[in-house]
Design a protein around this motif. Structure first.
Motif: not given
Length: 351
Positions: A117, A123, A127
């Motif tokens: 993240r 990102r 994921r």
């Protein structure tokens, strides 16, 4: 390359020291279901890959007979993932569609997910996928009673693999009960020569779409840990549920959840629920782990006539009463004022 996912899922294999992660991974690496997978491990030698090798790509990557690429992480995880992505784009490694990371036994699993993240490059290409946690049936209860890391590894799991049941005797039943208290939403599997297989552990089902665990709501009783001297003390890890019978304001809920995770994300081990939103006929499922929140899922229909919203939390050190009050201040229509009243501020309990 056209068949590659827009965001490659990164699955995490975690578990406490001696819980059987490496044994499980070694068996999974021979599974044809992992043919389109890149696997990140600490050292090749720990897994014993010699009989699986097809060729060495470089000093950190090897191609296995099953078709998957196995890589050692010798620096930062972010660098290893970027290197993998770059080699895939240049055709230097097979076009993998998923990544599996084996973490160390004492590792808190959350920094691995946070890396996906927080890194601006990762990102846009990766994921978070499923979290698989191994638990030793012989020593699992003692580890859960002693080490916070073990509790956090179980709390974050989507799938739990219980190992060494052939050596644990009647202790397995007590361990399974404890695991269900800590995380009844996770599916639990008994490790054996034939299973569970890779497709079961790393299936691409959306976790937010599961409405509620088969065992019902989470247990409100906190877990118990022991000090180094063997004296029991309560850990701050606990679980609770918020049930709301009236529709929820989506904007207010979003502001509340964003503020909660921005300030206390590392203490919110898991949040998951089904919401009845004002102005929306269909239920909406939400799911988050620490700072990571998955996109909401609009479900086709309510599972029953009961349209109550249910939010389930596993938290580490948060004052649940203050958390519930702050939720009411923001998420219930008529209460959302765009600011958090002083008396409803989310608090933190000392462990």
């Amino acid at each position: 390359m056209d068949d590659l996912p827009a965001f490659t899922p990164v699955h995490l294999l975690t578990g406490f020291l001696g819980s059987g992660k490496t044994t499980l991974l070694k068996r999974l690496l021979a599974d044809p279901a992992l043919a389109d997978t890149a696997v990140l491990i600490n050292e090749f030698g720990e897994v014993g890959l010699d009989h699986h090798l097809v060729e060495r790509i470089d000093d950190t990557m090897v191609l296995l007979q099953s078709g998957c690429v196995c890589c050692t992480v010798r620096g930062e995880l972010a660098d290893a993932l970027k290197d993998l992505h770059s080699k895939r784009d240049r055709g230097l490694v097979p076009p993998f569609t998923r990544v599996v990371i084996e973490s160390t036994g004492l590792a808190d699993p959350f920094p691995v997910l946070s890396t996906l993240r927080s890194d601006p490059v990762l990102r846009h290409h990766f994921r978070a996928g499923s979290v698989v946690t191994t638990v030793d049936a012989v020593n699992g209860l003692r580890q859960l009673n002693t080490y916070v890391e073990s509790n956090r590894q179980v709390a974050i799991a989507d799938r739990i693999v219980v190992t060494k049941t052939d050596l644990s005797g009647t202790a397995t039943a007590a361990l399974l009960s404890r695991l269900a208290e800590l995380n009844p939403d996770a599916s639990t599997h008994i490790a054996g020569d034939e299973g569970p297989d890779a497709e079961t552990l790393f299936a691409e089902d959306h976790r937010g779409a599961k409405l509620q665990s088969a065992s019902g709501f989470y247990c409100d009783a906190p877990a118990t840990l022991q000090t180094a001297e063997g004296v029991a003390h309560a850990t701050a890890i606990s679980s609770f549920v918020i049930t709301v019978h009236n529709p929820i304001d989506w904007t207010g809920f979003g502001v509340w959840l964003t503020m909660l995770l921005n300030r206390h994300g590392e203490r919110v081990l898991r949040v998951k629920g089904i919401l009845n939103l004002a102005g929306e006929e269909r239920p909406v499922a939400v799911h988050g782990v620490q700072h990571l929140v998955h996109p909401p899922v609009h479900l086709e229909a309510w599972p029953s006539a009961d349209r109550s919203s249910r939010l389930v939390f596993i938290v580490d050190g948060l004052d649940t009463n203050l958390l519930k009050r702050s939720f009411s201040a923001f998420a219930l229509p008529g209460n959302a004022q765009g600011r958090l009243p002083q008396e409803a501020a989310v608090g933190v309990q000392n462990a």
